[in-house]
Design a protein around this motif. Structure first.
Motif, PDB file in Angstrom:
ATOM      1  N   ARG A 139      20.747  -1.537   3.006  1.00  0.00           N
ATOM      2  CA  ARG A 139      20.728  -1.450   1.544  1.00  0.00           C
ATOM      3  C   ARG A 139      21.524  -0.231   1.115  1.00  0.00           C
ATOM      4  O   ARG A 139      21.700   0.711   1.877  1.00  0.00           O
ATOM      5  CB  ARG A 139      19.284  -1.274   1.036  1.00  0.00           C
ATOM      6  CG  ARG A 139      18.386  -2.453   1.323  1.00  0.00           C
ATOM      7  CD  ARG A 139      18.572  -3.541   0.314  1.00  0.00           C
ATOM      8  NE  ARG A 139      17.639  -4.641   0.532  1.00  0.00           N
ATOM      9  CZ  ARG A 139      17.967  -5.924   0.487  1.00  0.00           C
ATOM     10  NH1 ARG A 139      19.208  -6.287   0.237  1.00  0.00           N
ATOM     11  NH2 ARG A 139      17.057  -6.843   0.684  1.00  0.00           N
ATOM     12  N   MET A 140      21.952  -0.242  -0.119  1.00  0.00           N
ATOM     13  CA  MET A 140      22.715   0.889  -0.648  1.00  0.00           C
ATOM     14  C   MET A 140      21.770   1.879  -1.326  1.00  0.00           C
ATOM     15  O   MET A 140      20.642   1.517  -1.665  1.00  0.00           O
ATOM     16  CB  MET A 140      23.775   0.370  -1.624  1.00  0.00           C
ATOM     17  CG  MET A 140      24.777  -0.496  -0.909  1.00  0.00           C
ATOM     18  SD  MET A 140      26.270  -0.769  -1.837  1.00  0.00           S
ATOM     19  CE  MET A 140      25.715  -1.925  -3.050  1.00  0.00           C
ATOM     20  N   PRO A 141      22.218   3.097  -1.576  1.00  0.00           N
ATOM     21  CA  PRO A 141      21.288   4.104  -2.144  1.00  0.00           C
ATOM     22  C   PRO A 141      20.616   3.643  -3.422  1.00  0.00           C
ATOM     23  O   PRO A 141      19.483   4.038  -3.698  1.00  0.00           O
ATOM     24  CB  PRO A 141      22.209   5.304  -2.385  1.00  0.00           C
ATOM     25  CG  PRO A 141      23.297   5.153  -1.393  1.00  0.00           C
ATOM     26  CD  PRO A 141      23.509   3.689  -1.218  1.00  0.00           C
ATOM     27  N   GLN A 182      25.988   2.880   7.642  1.00  0.00           N
ATOM     28  CA  GLN A 182      27.133   2.990   6.739  1.00  0.00           C
ATOM     29  C   GLN A 182      26.729   2.760   5.300  1.00  0.00           C
ATOM     30  O   GLN A 182      27.050   3.547   4.416  1.00  0.00           O
ATOM     31  CB  GLN A 182      28.221   2.000   7.146  1.00  0.00           C
ATOM     32  CG  GLN A 182      29.401   2.026   6.201  1.00  0.00           C
ATOM     33  CD  GLN A 182      30.557   1.180   6.676  1.00  0.00           C
ATOM     34  OE1 GLN A 182      30.921   1.228   7.847  1.00  0.00           O
ATOM     35  NE2 GLN A 182      31.143   0.416   5.782  1.00  0.00           N
ATOM     36  N   ARG A 183      25.999   1.666   5.034  1.00  0.00           N
ATOM     37  CA  ARG A 183      25.763   1.290   3.642  1.00  0.00           C
ATOM     38  C   ARG A 183      24.689   2.136   2.981  1.00  0.00           C
ATOM     39  O   ARG A 183      24.566   2.131   1.765  1.00  0.00           O
ATOM     40  CB  ARG A 183      25.406  -0.193   3.557  1.00  0.00           C
ATOM     41  CG  ARG A 183      26.576  -1.065   3.957  1.00  0.00           C
ATOM     42  CD  ARG A 183      26.298  -2.535   3.758  1.00  0.00           C
ATOM     43  NE  ARG A 183      26.560  -2.943   2.390  1.00  0.00           N
ATOM     44  CZ  ARG A 183      25.718  -3.660   1.658  1.00  0.00           C
ATOM     45  NH1 ARG A 183      24.564  -4.029   2.133  1.00  0.00           N
ATOM     46  NH2 ARG A 183      26.040  -4.005   0.434  1.00  0.00           N
ATOM     47  N   SER A 184      23.901   2.872   3.785  1.00  0.00           N
ATOM     48  CA  SER A 184      22.940   3.769   3.146  1.00  0.00           C
ATOM     49  C   SER A 184      23.626   5.030   2.656  1.00  0.00           C
ATOM     50  O   SER A 184      23.026   5.805   1.925  1.00  0.00           O
ATOM     51  CB  SER A 184      21.845   4.144   4.138  1.00  0.00           C
ATOM     52  OG  SER A 184      22.419   4.836   5.228  1.00  0.00           O
ATOM     53  N   GLY A 185      24.855   5.249   3.092  1.00  0.00           N
ATOM     54  CA  GLY A 185      25.567   6.455   2.702  1.00  0.00           C
ATOM     55  C   GLY A 185      25.199   7.653   3.536  1.00  0.00           C
ATOM     56  O   GLY A 185      25.797   8.721   3.395  1.00  0.00           O
TER      57      GLY A 185
END
Lengths: 357, 690
Positions: A139-141, A182-185
Motif C-alpha cells: 500500500r502507499m503512504p 517500494q510502494r510504502s515509500g
C-alpha cells in the motif's frame, strides 16, 4: 590389455621360459600386507557404520535449544524523563480552510524522543541499531497501512545523530516484499538517510525456540534480532481480528514460516511475541491512522489524519494509549491484559510519567 | 585470386573422365552437378599419405596423365598461387590422386600429415581470406554477445524493487525483456495469421526478416541464443562416435533436415485455423521457458542448499560470505525467494534431450526441428549474400564439413544449400584449397535456394496443421467442459482469442513476482499446453501488479494499467471468484477463530465480509473427575464472499491455514474476460453500459 597379454604370453611360453616370478606364491610380507588391507577396509566399514548409526525417531522433534528472548531494554529507567511522550501537531480540521498541521512528522518525532531523554539515552556510540517499521502491505503512504516513511526516516536520523555505527531497516512483509518496501515509500526514505535496508529472504531466517504458550519453534528473521539496540516503529491501526495493532503486534514481522496459523489464538501469540522481543524504544506512528478495515485498508476514506507520534519505553502502555485513538478501550484488548500479567509493561498508561509535547 | 582455369578444360572429354574416376561418393539427397570435372583431385599432392595409393591408381585418369606434369609445374611456378614453395619436388612425384580414394580418413590424415614442411597447413595450405577470418570472429563475438544479452534480459524478467523509486511510481520493468520474442518473425507470422493483426512490438521482426533477405540465415548463425547453446554443446561434447568421420558424415545434408519445413507448414496452417501451438517449437520460446522456468530456479535451489549448508559452519566469516553471495545472486540472477514451477521436470528434460542430441548430430535442433530456422530458410532465397564454390579446386578433403553448422553442403562437387546455411563462415576458414567464397550476388548455378521438400509430405503437414484445431476443439476442454482451474492472468483476452495469441513463451510466468502463473498441462485442453494458469496455492495475483501484461509479446495478455485492473473509475478486472468450503473452514466447522482470508482480501470494500456469531464448541480436555468434556460458547467471525466484489486474486486461498486443501479457493467462473463463464446476472459484458 596388458594383463591379458601377459597371460597369453605365459601360455605361449614353453615350460623353460616361464620364470619363477610368474608362478611363485606371494611372499609373507605381501600376504600380510593384503590381509591387513582387507582387515583395514572391513574395520573402516564397521567404524563408519558405528558412527553413522541411525538412531531412529522422527526428525520433527524440536531441537534442544534453550529458550530465546531478545531483551533490548535499557537497564534502568531514570526518574526524570517521560516514560510515555505524546507529540501532537494541531490537526487539520475537516471541511475548513485551516492550514496544514503545525509540525512535520520529523519534528514530532524529535519532540517526542527529546521528552524521553533524547536518543543519546537509548543509542550509544558505535551501536548497531535495528529500526523495525511496519512494511507489511503493498500500500502507499496515503492508505496508512504501513509506517509513515517520514517518521521512519526521522528515527533513523536520530539514531545516526546519537552515534549509531549502522542502522538497519527490515520487516517480514505479508505481500511481496519488493512491492511493499517500494510502494510504502520506506525503502527510498530510509536509503536517503543512509540506513541499510534488508529485504526478507529465506537464507536470513533461522529456526529458534521461542517457548511461548503458542509459539514454540519458528523461523526468525535474524537480521532483526542480531543488533545492539532495536527501535520499534509501528503504525497504529485497526485490525479486524485483534481489534487494534501497533507495538506488540508489530513483532509479527520477525517471524517467517506460515504465520497464518497464529490467528487461531491471536492474543496469546501477540503476548508471546512481545515476551520474545522487548525493544529499546517504541516510536508509534499515528500521523495518519487506519480506523476501519485494518490491517490492510485500501480505501483512502478508511484512514484519518491525526498528526500524532507517541514514544514510549513500555510497549504495552504504548498500545494501551494507541487504541484510544481509534476509539477502543484497553480493557477490550485481551493481549494487553496478558502482557501486563507477564510483566511486560502496564496497560494503565496514565500511571506512567506521561508528557504531552 | 586468379586461377589458370582456361586451359584445364581444353580438349577434355567430360564423360570419360567421370567414368574413369571410380566410385564417386554420392548421397541420395545431394545432387552432384553434371559438370563436375575430372580435375577434381588433380592438384599436386602435398600429403604423402595418399602417394602410396595414388601411385597404384595412377593409370586411371589416363586422359590427363600427359597434361599433368606440365600443368602442375605451370601452376607451381604461377606466382599468383600461394602454394608452399617446393614445386620441384611436387612435380617430380606422381600426383594422380582420385577423388574417390580421398575419403574422410584421408582428410584426417591430411590434417595430420607427417610431412614436416606442410605439417601445419592441410591440403594446399591456402589460407582463408582475411575478411572470412574477421567475419568468423565477428560471428563468435556476436553469438556470445547475444546470448549474454538474452540471459541478461531473462535475469531482469522479474520485479526487484528499487530504493530510488517513488512510492506512487507505477511498477514497470525498465528494460524491454521480451525483445528477442518481438524480433521473432515466426511468432509474428503465426499471430498475424491467427489474429489478422500485428501486435505492437512484433513489427520489429520485419527488421530481422529484412536482415535475412539480405544476408541469409545470419540470425541462426550469429544471433539466436538457443542456436548458440546448441553450437556450444555441439563443439563441447561430441561422443566417441560423433567425431572424425562420423562428424563429417553427420554434417552432410540429410533428408531429415526437411522435417523442420513440414513442422513450419503445419504450424502456420494451425495458426490460420486459430491456434498458436507453434510456440511450443519456437526456439526463443523454448529458451525462455526452459531456462527461465527450469534452469534458473533449479540453480537457485542448488545454490540455496549449498550456501545454506555454509550457514551452519561456525565461522562468522564464512556465514557472512555466504550471506553476501546469496544476496548478490538474488539481486542479479534470480529473485529473493525460491520460485517453483509446475511440471518443469518435463520442460527441462526436453531441453536436456535436445542439447544431448548435439553429441551425435551437431546443431540437431537447428537443422531438424526449428520452425524459425525453416521460416528464415524459406526467405533466404532472396538473399544477396551467398557462397560461390570453385568445384574444380576441391580435393574432397572435407575440412569444410568438420565444422559446418548448417549441414548445407559446402563441399565441392555438390550444390550449396542456401536455405540451410547459417553463415557461420567456418567452411571458408577451413578450406585449404580456396574453393569457398562468400560474396554478394554470387553465381547461383550451383546453389539450391529453395527448401527441398517433397510435395506430398508438405501437403500432409498442411493437412495435419489444419486438422489440429478441429480435432482439439472437439475434445471437450474449451466449449463445454471448461476446467475450473484454468484461471488466466489479469488482462488476458477471451479464451479463443487467447489460444490464438499465446505462444507459450513463459515470459509472464517468469515475471510474476508472486510465482502465481504456471504452465498448464492439459487443463485447458491439448491446445492449452504450457499456456499460463494461476495456481493460487503457490502464489496469488498481487492486487496492484500488472507486470504480466507488460511482457506479453503477442497481446494474449493485454497491457493494462493499474487503474483498469483495480477498477478505479471503472469495473475491476476479475479473473475468477472465491468459494468457501464450509467443511474445512476453521470458523465454520471447527469453531476456531481465524479470518486470515478476510485480512488478506485486497479489495476495498473487502469482498470477504464476516458475520459475528456465538457458537457452541466442546472443550478438548475431559472435565473434572473424568467427566466428558464441557461445552462452552465462543465468539466467532465467520467469513462470506461477496461475488460481485471478488476479483479472484487468490490471496485468500494462498493464506488459508488449511494449506493442504484450502478452505477457500478460487475458480475461473466470474472472470470479466468471458461472456459465458460468469455467475451473476449483473456481471456479464452484455450489461456494461460502455
Amino acid at each position: 590389455m596388458r594383463g591379458y597379454e601377459s597371460i597369453v604370453n605365459i601360455r605361449d611360453k614353453s615350460a623353460s621360459e616361464v620364470s619363477k616370478a610368474d608362478t611363485a606364491k606371494p611372499t609373507r610380507r605381501e600376504a600380510i600386507g593384503r590381509l591387513a588391507g582387507a582387515l583395514g577396509v572391513l574395520g573402516a566399514a564397521a567404524a563408519g557404520g558405528r558412527l553413522l548409526w541411525d538412531r531412529g525417531g522422527y526428525d520433527v522433534a524440536a531441537s534442544n535449544d534453550s529458550r530465546q528472548v531478545r531483551d533490548y531494554r535499557l537497564a534502568e529507567r531514570d526518574a526524570v524523563h517521560a516514560e510515555l511522550a505524546i507529540a501532537r501537531a494541531a490537526p487539520k480540521e475537516l471541511g475548513d480552510d485551516s492550514p496544514g498541521p503545525s509540525a512535520t512528522p520529523e519534528q514530532l518525532v524529535r519532540r517526542a524522543v527529546e521528552a524521553m531523554g533524547t536518543m543519546a539515552k537509548f543509542v550509544s556510540r558505535g551501536d548497531i541499531v535495528v529500526v523495525k517499521p511496519n512494511i507489511g502491505w503493498d500500500r502507499m503512504p496515503i492508505h496508512a497501512a504501513n509506517s509513515n516513511p517520514d517518521v521512519v526516516a526521522a528515527v533513523i536520523k536520530l539514531a545516526f545523530e546519537a552515534g549509531a555505527k549502522k542502522v538497519i531497516v527490515a520487516d517480514g512483509s505479508c505481500n511481496d516484499p519488493n512491492r511493499c518496501f517500494q510502494r510504502s515509500g520506506i525503502w527510498r526514505a530510509a536509503y536517503d538517510v543512509g540506513a541499510e535496508v534488508v529485504l526478507p529472504q529465506e537464507h536470513r531466517f533461522r529456526t529458534m525456540r521461542l517457548k511461548g504458550d503458542v509459539l514454540d519453534e519458528w523461523p526468525v528473521f535474524t537480521t532483526l534480532v542480531d543488533a545492539d539496540k532495536v527501535i520499534n516503529v509501528p503504525i497504529a491501526k485497526h485490525h479486524n481480528l485483534a481489534k487494534f495493532t501497533a507495538a506488540m503486534k508489530n513483532w509479527y514481522g520477525v517471524l517467517g514460516g506460515r504465520r497464518n496459523r497464529l490467528h487461531q489464538n491471536i492474543d496469546t501469540s501477540i503476548a508471546d511475541l512481545a515476551t520474545f522481543m522487548r525493544p529499546t524504544l517504541v516510536v508509534m506512528d499515528a500521523w495518519r491512522v487506519l480506523v476501519r478495515n485494518g490491517p490492510q485498508g485500501g480505501n483512502i476514506d478508511d484512514a484519518r489524519d491525526m498528526h500524532t507520534v507517541v514514544a514510549s519505553v513500555d510497549q504495552v502502555a504504548a498500545d494501551a494509549f494507541g487504541c484510544t485513538l481509534i476509539g477502543q478501550k484497553p480493557e477490550n484488548l485481551p493481549y494487553l491484559a496478558m502482557g501486563e500479567k507477564r510483566g511486560l509493561g502496564t496497560m494503565r498508561w496514565e500511571t506512567l510519567r506521561v508528557r504531552q509535547v | 585470386m586468379t586461377q589458370p582455369h582456361g586451359h584445364e578444360h581444353a580438349g577434355v572429354s567430360l564423360a570419360g573422365s567421370v567414368r574413369a574416376l571410380g566410385p564417386v561418393e554420392t548421397h541420395a539427397d545431394v545432387e552432384p552437378i553434371p559438370w563436375k570435372t575430372g580435375r577434381v583431385g588433380r592438384v599436386p599432392a602435398i600429403d604423402r599419405q595418399t602417394w602410396g595409393e595414388s601411385s597404384q591408381e595412377g593409370g586411371k585418369t589416363g586422359s590427363f596423365a600427359g597434361g599433368g606434369p606440365t600443368e602442375a609445374s605451370a601452376r607451381a611456378s604461377d606466382p599468383s598461387t600461394s602454394l608452399p614453395v617446393f614445386p620441384s619436388s611436387c612435380s617430380s612425384e606422381n600426383r594422380a590422386v582420385s577423388a574417390a580414394a580421398v575419403s574422410a580418413s584421408a582428410s584426417a590424415a591430411a590434417a595430420a600429415s607427417p610431412s614436416k614442411r606442410a605439417s601445419r597447413l592441410p591440403g594446399s595450405g591456402i589460407p582463408p581470406r582475411r575478411i572470412a577470418v574477421i567475419l568468423k570472429w565477428a560471428r563468435r563475438v556476436c553469438q556470445v554477445g547475444f546470448l549474454a544479452l538474452f540471459l541478461y534480459f531473462l535475469f531482469q524478467t522479474g520485479f526487484r524493487g528499487s530504493f530510488a523509486a517513488r512510492a506512487d511510481a507505477p511498477v514497470r520493468l525498465p528494460l524491454p525483456v521480451e525483445a528477442f520474442l518481438l524480433a521473432d518473425p515466426f511468432v509474428a507470422a503465426m499471430t498475424v495469421l491467427s489474429t489478422h493483426t500485428v501486435y505492437r512490438g512484433l513489427l520489429w521482426s520485419v527488421g530481422l526478416l529484412a536482415l535475412t533477405m539480405v544476408f541469409g540465415r545470419v540470425f541462426c548463425g550469429w544471433i539466436c541464443p538457443f542456436g548458440t547453446l546448441h553450437h556450444f554443446f555441439g563443439w563441447l561434447s561430441p561422443s566417441k562416435h560423433g567425431r572424425g568421420a562420423a562428424r563429417v558424415e553427420a554434417n552432410k545434408t540429410h533428408s531429415y533436415q526437411r522435417a523442420k519445413y513440414y513442422l513450419l507448414y503445419a504450424f502456420l496452417v494451425a495458426g490460420v485455423a486459430g491456434s498458436a501451438i507453434g510456440g511450443l517449437f519456437d526456439p526463443i520460446c523454448i529458451a525462455v521457458r526452459s531456462i527461465g522456468l527450469g534452469v534458473i530456479p533449479g540453480l537457485q535451489y542448488l545454490s540455496h542448499r549449498a550456501l545454506g549448508a555454509a550457514q551452519d559452519v561456525h565461522s562468522r566469516g564464512v556465514q557472512t560470505a555466504a550471506d553476501h553471495t546469496q544476496d548478490f545472486l538474488a539481486q542479479t540472477v534470480w529473485q529473493s525467494k525460491q520460485f517453483y514451477f509446475h511440471q518443469t521436470w518435463f520442460i527441462v528434460f526436453l531441453l536436456v534431450a535436445v542439447l544431448f542430441a548435439n553429441r551425435f548430430i551437431p546443431r540437431f535442433w537447428c537443422r531438424v526441428l526449428c520452425p524459425l530456422g525453416a521460416f528464415l530458410g524459406v526467405f533466404s532465397r532472396f538473399a544477396l549474400f551467398g557462397m560461390t564454390k570453385d568445384h574444380a579446386k576441391c580435393t574432397d578433403c572435407n575440412l569444410c564439413l568438420v565444422h559446418c553448422q548448417g549441414a548445407d553442403s559446402p563441399q565441392g562437387g555438390v550444390k550449396w544449400r542456401q536455405d540451410e546455411c547459417h553463415m557461420c563462415m567456418n567452411c571458408e576458414n577451413a578450406c585449404p584449397e580456396d574453393v569457398i567464397k562468400f560474396t554478394f550476388l554470387p553465381n547461383r548455378r550451383s546453389t539450391v535456394v529453395a527448401p527441398d521438400t517433397q510435395r506430398r509430405t508438405a501437403l500432409a503437414a498442411v493437412g495435419a496443421g489444419a486438422l489440429f484445431l478441429p480435432a482439439a476443439r472437439v475434445a471437450d476442454a474449451l466449449d463445454v467442459n471448461y476446467h475450473p482451474k484454468v484461471i488466466r492472468p489479469p488482462g488476458a483476452v477471451e479464451e479463443r482469442a487467447f489460444l490464438e495469441r499465446c505462444i507459450r513463451c513463459a515470459e509472464c510466468m517468469k515475471v510474476c513476482p508472486n510465482n502465481a502463473l504456471h504452465p498448464a498441462f492439459f487443463e485447458a485442453g491439448v491446445e492449452g499446453l504450457w499456456t499460463p494458469i494461476l495456481i493460487a496455492r503457490i502464489g496469488y495475483c498481487e492486487y496492484s501488479c500488472v507486470l504480466c501484461g507488460q511482457v506479453c509479446p503477442t497481446g494474449a495478455i493485454q497491457k493494462i494499467s493499474e487503474k483498469e485492473k483495480m477498477g478505479q473509475g471503472q469495473a475491476p478486472i476479475k479473473i475468477g471468484t472465491a468459494f468457501y468450503d464450509h467443511g474445512r473452514c476453521l470458523p465454520w466447522s471447527m469453531q476456531t477463530p481465524c479470518i486470515v482470508c478476510e485480512e488478506f482480501c485486497p479489495t476495498s470494500p473487502k469482498a470477504i465480509w464476516v458475520e459475528e456469531v456465538d457458537a457452541t464448541v466442546r472443550d478438548s480436555k475431559p472435565g473434572q473427575d473424568g467427566a466428558p468434556p464441557a461445552y462452552k460458547t465462543v465468539h466467532l467471525q465467520r467469513p462470506h464472499v461477496d461475488p460481485s466484489l471478488c476479483v479472484g486474486c487468490g490471496a485468500c486461498e494462498k493464506v488459508c491455514p488449511v494449506q493442504d486443501q484450502p478452505a477457500v479457493y478460487i475458480t475461473s467462473v466470474g472472470e470479466t474476460r468471458s461472456k459465458t463463464n460468469v455467475i451473476l446476472l449483473e456481471n456479464t459484458n452484455y450489461n456494461q453500459k460502455s
